[in-house]
Design a protein around this motif. Structure first.
Motif, short mmCIF file in Angstrom:
data_model
loop_
_atom_site.label_atom_id
_atom_site.label_comp_id
_atom_site.label_asym_id
_atom_site.label_seq_id
_atom_site.Cartn_x
_atom_site.Cartn_y
_atom_site.Cartn_z
N SER A 81 -2.68 -44.23 -40.48
CA SER A 81 -3.02 -44.95 -39.40
C SER A 81 -2.66 -46.16 -38.97
O SER A 81 -2.50 -46.33 -37.61
CB SER A 81 -4.44 -43.81 -38.67
N SER A 82 -3.03 -46.83 -39.56
CA SER A 82 -3.64 -48.42 -39.61
C SER A 82 -2.49 -49.24 -40.31
O SER A 82 -2.06 -51.09 -39.99
CB SER A 82 -5.15 -49.07 -40.06
N ARG A 83 -1.44 -49.17 -41.17
CA ARG A 83 -1.23 -49.69 -41.88
C ARG A 83 0.44 -50.37 -40.79
O ARG A 83 0.46 -50.11 -39.85
CB ARG A 83 -0.16 -49.49 -43.70
N GLU A 84 1.15 -51.37 -41.49
CA GLU A 84 1.47 -51.84 -40.55
C GLU A 84 2.31 -51.86 -40.26
O GLU A 84 3.65 -51.71 -39.43
CB GLU A 84 1.55 -53.86 -41.19
N VAL A 85 3.92 -51.41 -41.48
CA VAL A 85 5.24 -50.27 -41.62
C VAL A 85 4.75 -48.81 -41.61
O VAL A 85 3.84 -48.52 -41.94
CB VAL A 85 5.65 -50.62 -43.23
N SER A 86 5.01 -48.46 -40.23
CA SER A 86 5.68 -47.12 -40.44
C SER A 86 4.21 -46.41 -40.03
O SER A 86 3.75 -45.68 -41.23
CB SER A 86 6.72 -46.25 -41.68
#
Length: 234
Positions: free
Chosen positions: A194-199
Motif C-alpha cells: 500500500s505504501s510503495r511508490e510504484v503502482s
C-alpha cells in the motif's frame, strides 16, 4: 457459462494478499471460458529467480543485479490437462508449487516494488489481454494494467482471517509454519504493497468491494458472476 451473444470483457480483481483473489479469478475464468492470467505468480516467479541466484536473501533484494538479469527471465503459463489449471513456468521449469512457499512470500513484495520489474510485467500482461476475455488478479490490475477494464473488483478480508487461510493451505501441504509468522507476513505485505511508490495497492474509483471475511467460496463466486452478468447486459 459464457453466453455466445455477449461480448467478452476484461475482469480485473485486485486486493490484499491471501484474500483468495486467485481462487476466485480461476473459478470465474473457468465458468466463463475466459483466460486466467495470474499476475501474482509472475512476480513470484521473478522473486524465485532472485532467490535461486542469490540476488535476494534475508528479505533484501539487490535491485541493480535483478534489473540487469530481467532479460534472462522467461515466464509463461501452460495448461495442465490433468488438473485443468494453468501452471507457472520459469525459464522452462514448472515452479507452480515452489513459488507458493514462504521464502518467496517473504521476498515478493520488495521485488514487486522495483519499477523496472513492474514495467516488464505490466507490458507482458497487457499483451496477454489485448483480445479481452480474460480474468486477471493482482495489486494494480484495475488501476495500472487494465484501467479500462469493464469490471473491477477489490477483494479484502481481515488480516487474521487471511493469515488463517494461508496457514491452513501451507500446513495441508506438510509445511512447518507458525500462525504468528504468517500473520506478521500478511500485515507487513499490506504495508509494503500500500505504501510503495510504484503502482501501490489501492482500490480503483470504479471498483466494487468484496469483503470475504465471513462468506464462503460459493457465495463469493455467485456474487462475482452476478456482477459479470450485470456488466455484460448493461
Amino acid at each position: 457459462m459464457e453466453q455466445p451473444n455477449q461480448a467478452k470483457i476484461i475482469i480485473a480483481i485486485d486486493g490484499h494478499s491471501s484474500c483468495g483473489k486467485s481462487t476466485v479469478a480461476k473459478e470465474i475464468a473457468k465458468k466463463l471460458n475466459y483466460i486466467y492470467i495470474d499476475s501474482g505468480a509472475m512476480y513470484r516467479a521473478v522473486t524465485l529467480f532472485a532467490l535461486r541466484n542469490k540476488i535476494a536473501k534475508n528479505e533484501q533484494v539487490d535491485v541493480k543485479a535483478l534489473v540487469a538479469c530481467l532479460d534472462d527471465i522467461t515466464i509463461e503459463f501452460r495448461f495442465n490437462p490433468v488438473t485443468s489449471r494453468n501452471e507457472t513456468y520459469l525459464n522452462g521449469d514448472n515452479v507452480e508449487e515452489e513459488i507458493r512457499q514462504l521464502p518467496v512470500s517473504q521476498h515478493v513484495s520488495p521485488v514487486a516494488t522495483i519499477s523496472e520489474v513492474r514495467e516488464r510485467m505490466v507490458a507482458l500482461q497487457q499483451e496477454m489481454g489485448k483480445n479481452k476475455g480474460i480474468v486477471m488478479d493482482g495489486r494494480d490490475i484495475g488501476t495500472v494494467v487494465f484501467p479500462q477494464a469493464e469490471l473491477k473488483i477489490f477483494m479484502t478480508a481481515r488480516p487474521e482471517v487471511r493469515a488463517q487461510r494461508r496457514y491452513d493451505e501451507l500446513t495441508a501441504k506438510g509445511q512447518q509454519v507458525s500462525f504468528e509468522e504468517i500473520l506478521a507476513n500478511v500485515v507487513e505485505r499490506d504495508r509494503i504493497d500500500s505504501s510503495r511508490e510504484v503502482s501501490p495497492l489501492k482500490q480503483a474509483d470504479d471498483a466494487l468491494i468484496l469483503d470475504n471475511s465471513d462468506i464462503n467460496r460459493e457465495e463469493q463466486l455467485d456474487w462475482v458472476l452476478q456482477q459479470v452478468q450485470q456488466t455484460t447486459n448493461a
